[in-house]
Every structure is written in C-alpha cells, then in structure tokens.
Design a protein around this motif. Sequence first.
Motif, PDB file in Angstrom:
ATOM      1  N   ALA A 179       0.818  -1.218   0.000  1.00  0.00           N
ATOM      2  CA  ALA A 179       0.000   0.000   0.000  1.00  0.00           C
ATOM      3  C   ALA A 179       0.847   1.262   0.000  1.00  0.00           C
ATOM      4  O   ALA A 179       0.369   2.332  -0.408  1.00  0.00           O
ATOM      5  CB  ALA A 179      -0.931   0.009   1.216  1.00  0.00           C
ATOM      6  N   ALA A 180       2.103   1.145   0.446  1.00  0.00           N
ATOM      7  CA  ALA A 180       2.908   2.337   0.716  1.00  0.00           C
ATOM      8  C   ALA A 180       3.144   3.201  -0.520  1.00  0.00           C
ATOM      9  O   ALA A 180       2.927   4.423  -0.482  1.00  0.00           O
ATOM     10  CB  ALA A 180       4.244   1.930   1.339  1.00  0.00           C
ATOM     11  N   VAL A 181       3.583   2.593  -1.621  1.00  0.00           N
ATOM     12  CA  VAL A 181       3.885   3.380  -2.826  1.00  0.00           C
ATOM     13  C   VAL A 181       2.620   4.039  -3.368  1.00  0.00           C
ATOM     14  O   VAL A 181       2.617   5.238  -3.683  1.00  0.00           O
ATOM     15  CB  VAL A 181       4.532   2.493  -3.907  1.00  0.00           C
ATOM     16  CG1 VAL A 181       4.674   3.264  -5.219  1.00  0.00           C
ATOM     17  CG2 VAL A 181       5.895   2.004  -3.445  1.00  0.00           C
ATOM     18  N   THR A 182       1.533   3.263  -3.452  1.00  0.00           N
ATOM     19  CA  THR A 182       0.259   3.847  -3.893  1.00  0.00           C
ATOM     20  C   THR A 182      -0.167   4.967  -2.962  1.00  0.00           C
ATOM     21  O   THR A 182      -0.636   6.028  -3.402  1.00  0.00           O
ATOM     22  CB  THR A 182      -0.838   2.759  -3.926  1.00  0.00           C
ATOM     23  OG1 THR A 182      -0.443   1.724  -4.820  1.00  0.00           O
ATOM     24  CG2 THR A 182      -2.165   3.349  -4.389  1.00  0.00           C
ATOM     25  N   GLY A 183       0.023   4.744  -1.660  1.00  0.00           N
ATOM     26  CA  GLY A 183      -0.370   5.761  -0.685  1.00  0.00           C
ATOM     27  C   GLY A 183       0.444   7.034  -0.780  1.00  0.00           C
ATOM     28  O   GLY A 183      -0.088   8.143  -0.651  1.00  0.00           O
ATOM     29  N   ILE A 184       1.748   6.890  -0.998  1.00  0.00           N
ATOM     30  CA  ILE A 184       2.604   8.078  -1.132  1.00  0.00           C
ATOM     31  C   ILE A 184       2.167   8.912  -2.334  1.00  0.00           C
ATOM     32  O   ILE A 184       2.071  10.138  -2.255  1.00  0.00           O
ATOM     33  CB  ILE A 184       4.081   7.654  -1.253  1.00  0.00           C
ATOM     34  CG1 ILE A 184       4.577   7.094   0.081  1.00  0.00           C
ATOM     35  CG2 ILE A 184       4.952   8.840  -1.683  1.00  0.00           C
ATOM     36  CD1 ILE A 184       5.942   6.443   0.013  1.00  0.00           C
ATOM     37  N   LEU A 185       1.897   8.245  -3.458  1.00  0.00           N
ATOM     38  CA  LEU A 185       1.405   8.964  -4.635  1.00  0.00           C
ATOM     39  C   LEU A 185       0.029   9.572  -4.367  1.00  0.00           C
ATOM     40  O   LEU A 185      -0.272  10.678  -4.833  1.00  0.00           O
ATOM     41  CB  LEU A 185       1.337   8.028  -5.841  1.00  0.00           C
ATOM     42  CG  LEU A 185       2.569   7.961  -6.734  1.00  0.00           C
ATOM     43  CD1 LEU A 185       3.781   7.431  -5.966  1.00  0.00           C
ATOM     44  CD2 LEU A 185       2.314   7.065  -7.940  1.00  0.00           C
ATOM     45  N   ALA A 186      -0.801   8.845  -3.610  1.00  0.00           N
ATOM     46  CA  ALA A 186      -2.153   9.333  -3.312  1.00  0.00           C
ATOM     47  C   ALA A 186      -2.124  10.611  -2.494  1.00  0.00           C
ATOM     48  O   ALA A 186      -3.012  11.460  -2.619  1.00  0.00           O
ATOM     49  CB  ALA A 186      -2.944   8.256  -2.570  1.00  0.00           C
ATOM     50  N   ILE A 187      -1.102  10.775  -1.663  1.00  0.00           N
ATOM     51  CA  ILE A 187      -0.976  12.009  -0.874  1.00  0.00           C
ATOM     52  C   ILE A 187      -0.855  13.214  -1.809  1.00  0.00           C
ATOM     53  O   ILE A 187      -1.529  14.234  -1.636  1.00  0.00           O
ATOM     54  CB  ILE A 187       0.236  11.926   0.068  1.00  0.00           C
ATOM     55  CG1 ILE A 187      -0.007  10.862   1.146  1.00  0.00           C
ATOM     56  CG2 ILE A 187       0.515  13.288   0.716  1.00  0.00           C
ATOM     57  CD1 ILE A 187       1.225  10.521   1.966  1.00  0.00           C
ATOM     58  N   GLY A 188       0.009  13.092  -2.822  1.00  0.00           N
ATOM     59  CA  GLY A 188       0.162  14.191  -3.777  1.00  0.00           C
ATOM     60  C   GLY A 188      -1.086  14.421  -4.600  1.00  0.00           C
ATOM     61  O   GLY A 188      -1.501  15.562  -4.816  1.00  0.00           O
ATOM     62  N   VAL A 189      -1.715  13.326  -5.062  1.00  0.00           N
ATOM     63  CA  VAL A 189      -2.923  13.453  -5.881  1.00  0.00           C
ATOM     64  C   VAL A 189      -4.082  14.019  -5.062  1.00  0.00           C
ATOM     65  O   VAL A 189      -4.973  14.670  -5.610  1.00  0.00           O
ATOM     66  CB  VAL A 189      -3.288  12.092  -6.502  1.00  0.00           C
ATOM     67  CG1 VAL A 189      -4.617  12.141  -7.230  1.00  0.00           C
ATOM     68  CG2 VAL A 189      -2.191  11.661  -7.482  1.00  0.00           C
ATOM     69  N   THR A 190      -4.073  13.800  -3.746  1.00  0.00           N
ATOM     70  CA  THR A 190      -5.100  14.391  -2.878  1.00  0.00           C
ATOM     71  C   THR A 190      -5.100  15.906  -3.006  1.00  0.00           C
ATOM     72  O   THR A 190      -6.163  16.536  -3.134  1.00  0.00           O
ATOM     73  CB  THR A 190      -4.857  13.992  -1.406  1.00  0.00           C
ATOM     74  OG1 THR A 190      -4.947  12.568  -1.285  1.00  0.00           O
ATOM     75  CG2 THR A 190      -5.885  14.642  -0.492  1.00  0.00           C
ATOM     76  N   PHE A 191      -3.915  16.515  -2.983  1.00  0.00           N
ATOM     77  CA  PHE A 191      -3.818  17.966  -3.146  1.00  0.00           C
ATOM     78  C   PHE A 191      -4.385  18.389  -4.500  1.00  0.00           C
ATOM     79  O   PHE A 191      -5.103  19.387  -4.591  1.00  0.00           O
ATOM     80  CB  PHE A 191      -2.353  18.411  -3.038  1.00  0.00           C
ATOM     81  CG  PHE A 191      -1.841  18.508  -1.638  1.00  0.00           C
ATOM     82  CD1 PHE A 191      -1.821  19.717  -0.973  1.00  0.00           C
ATOM     83  CD2 PHE A 191      -1.375  17.383  -0.976  1.00  0.00           C
ATOM     84  CE1 PHE A 191      -1.339  19.825   0.322  1.00  0.00           C
ATOM     85  CE2 PHE A 191      -0.898  17.462   0.322  1.00  0.00           C
ATOM     86  CZ  PHE A 191      -0.879  18.684   0.981  1.00  0.00           C
ATOM     87  N   VAL A 192      -4.055  17.630  -5.535  1.00  0.00           N
ATOM     88  CA  VAL A 192      -4.505  17.974  -6.887  1.00  0.00           C
ATOM     89  C   VAL A 192      -6.026  17.903  -6.996  1.00  0.00           C
ATOM     90  O   VAL A 192      -6.668  18.818  -7.525  1.00  0.00           O
ATOM     91  CB  VAL A 192      -3.851  17.037  -7.925  1.00  0.00           C
ATOM     92  CG1 VAL A 192      -4.423  17.295  -9.320  1.00  0.00           C
ATOM     93  CG2 VAL A 192      -2.334  17.231  -7.944  1.00  0.00           C
ATOM     94  N   ILE A 193      -6.624  16.823  -6.501  1.00  0.00           N
ATOM     95  CA  ILE A 193      -8.073  16.648  -6.630  1.00  0.00           C
ATOM     96  C   ILE A 193      -8.831  17.622  -5.741  1.00  0.00           C
ATOM     97  O   ILE A 193      -9.895  18.125  -6.138  1.00  0.00           O
ATOM     98  CB  ILE A 193      -8.459  15.182  -6.328  1.00  0.00           C
ATOM     99  CG1 ILE A 193      -7.914  14.275  -7.434  1.00  0.00           C
ATOM    100  CG2 ILE A 193      -9.969  15.024  -6.213  1.00  0.00           C
ATOM    101  CD1 ILE A 193      -8.269  12.807  -7.284  1.00  0.00           C
ATOM    102  N   ILE A 194      -8.328  17.925  -4.566  1.00  0.00           N
ATOM    103  CA  ILE A 194      -8.974  18.937  -3.721  1.00  0.00           C
ATOM    104  C   ILE A 194      -8.988  20.283  -4.442  1.00  0.00           C
ATOM    105  O   ILE A 194      -9.933  21.064  -4.310  1.00  0.00           O
ATOM    106  CB  ILE A 194      -8.263  19.047  -2.360  1.00  0.00           C
ATOM    107  CG1 ILE A 194      -8.571  17.804  -1.514  1.00  0.00           C
ATOM    108  CG2 ILE A 194      -8.701  20.306  -1.600  1.00  0.00           C
ATOM    109  CD1 ILE A 194      -7.831  17.753  -0.199  1.00  0.00           C
TER     110      ILE A 194
END
Length: 335
Positions: free
Chosen positions: A42-57
């Motif tokens: 989950a870690a790699v997907t999660g790390i990328l998801a942190i950045g994409v969270t900013f983008v989608i917000i």
Amino acid sequence: MRQDTIRRLFSLILLAILVAIFSGTSEYFLTFANIFTLLREAAVTGILAIGVTFVIIAAGIDLSTGALVALISMICANFLYYTTLPVPIILMIGVLVGILGGSLNGFLTAKLKLPDFIATLSTQGIFRGLTLVFAIRENGVIRNKVIKNMSFLILGGHINGIYLATIAFFILAIIGQFILKKTRFGTYTYAIGSNLKSATLSGIKTDAVKIIVYIISGLCCAIGAFFLTSKLQSATPEMGIGLEFDVIAAVVVGGCAFSGGHGDVFGSVIGTLFMAVLTNGLYKYNFPTAYQIIIKGLVIVATVIFDSVYQKFMENRTARTKNLKQFPSNFIESK
C-alpha cells in the motif's frame, strides 16, 4: 456531522467490512507477515495518493503519476548503472525530475489553461516515451538489469518487520494532513477547489497554488519511485502502468470529490488501505486479473454514486432549513 467526517466514517466502515470478510474466510489474512506485506504494497500507492489528494482537492486530476514514477526510476537506474555518483546525489536528481514533471503539469493547466485531464494525459505519454528513451540497452536491445548498489537497496529494507516505505508513507501522510489543515496554502487549496472565481476575486494567486499542488504530486512520485525501484531492484519501461488508476481510486474512496474542495490526506490513507486490502484479498482468492480490475472499477462507481446522492441530500436539507428560517418573517410580513 460535517460532510467530510461522515464521508471518512463511510470509508472506515467499508474498510472494516472488507477486513471482517477476508479475515473470517482466511486464517492467514490477519497474520503479522501478511499485514506487514499489505502495508508495504500500500505504501507506494499511498505516497502517490498524498500528492494526488492535493490535486483533486484543487479540482484537478493527475493521470501522469504512473508514467512519471517509471521515468524517475529509469533515470535513477541509469546513474546507478553507469556512474559512481553517491546515492544521495542520485536521489536529489530523482526529486528534481519529479519536481520538473509536476511543474510541467502545473504550467499546462494553470498558465496555458488546458483541461487537467488533457494536460496530464498528454504528459503521461511524454513521460512514458522518455522512459523508453532512457531505458538501459545492450546492442540496441532493452535490458532489465538488477540494481546491486546496497546503499540504494536499503530503501527496500525494514525495521523489525515494518518496511521503510510504510514508515515513510505514514510520516508523509501526517505532514500532508498538517499542510492541508493548518497552513494558509492548505486553505487556498480548498478555496480554489470549491470556487475558483471566488478564490481569484479574494486575492488568492490561484495559478501559483495550482502549480504547487502539481509539484507536490511530482515530489510524491519521486519518493514513491525510490521505494518501488528498491523493492523491485530494477527499473523497467513497463513500471507504473495502471498505477494512476489505483492512486485515483484510493483518493476517491477516501472521500475526495472530483468537483474539488472536499477530502483530506487521512481520508486518502483510509482509501489506500481499503484498496490494498481489496487487492490482497482478491489475490489470495485467486481472482483473475480481469475480475480484479472490474471489481475495483465497481467500487469507484459505487463511491461516486454515494457522493453524488449524499451531496444532493445535503443541498436539499440546507435549502429546507433556509426556507424554515425565513418562514416566520415571511408570515409576519404577509399579515
């Protein structure tokens, strides 16, 4: 309760149900070995998801994450194969590539006003093509060589069974949540996602904010690439294909709305764990890859439908409350 709180509870309930189903039907699911492996996956997907969270917000979308991870991995592999540069310098080069990739996405969307979907789909192709350009070759044929630099491979190691990638994931999640909730930049990110025109009129430099959120996404791609490459001990042109699907799925399941202005990093962490548990369980039950993709797609559709229905319910509720508050004054005026 606030909409974001209810949405996060919904994701937690889904995660709990999934864990209960898989643990109740498999005695190996809740073993420490499987849990640590699951968290590592989950870690790699999660790390990328942190950045994409900013983008989608910020009401954007980033389809280039998987391709940018592959490009960063391949560039780092070239330096590891062909040079004697210290690993910290190579990591800094990888971070620089991630920042440049994010800056390109931000420039295309903020300055050139291209739709986020089109801009990041285009850069996805560019990054994937550059990955092939930098691919390791022997006699003109692409070769996937094993990375043997132990100073780099240590990133794939663990401390008492907990992998460094997992530790980095949770540390970055705390940092990302703090930035979103406790800083002015985080407030601006929510503002431009909720209403871009109002944010511009209020004096927020919306173009700068949008470029920065894409830079954050690119930086997370670099960090994720380091851990993924050290885990695989190699870099391949096919690396990261389809990764953006899992990342966006995790963010959406975690409560970020595609319309922007809603969600947070902790929600995306829950979404990442949900997708990791789902993938792990489906793999253990030997579901064919095609069915795994279908099930993940159905989960995203169900989540988006829930968000749409709940959003409409809240709007109707707000409208009814407003009408009830106005009723006494309207009644008196009519008398």
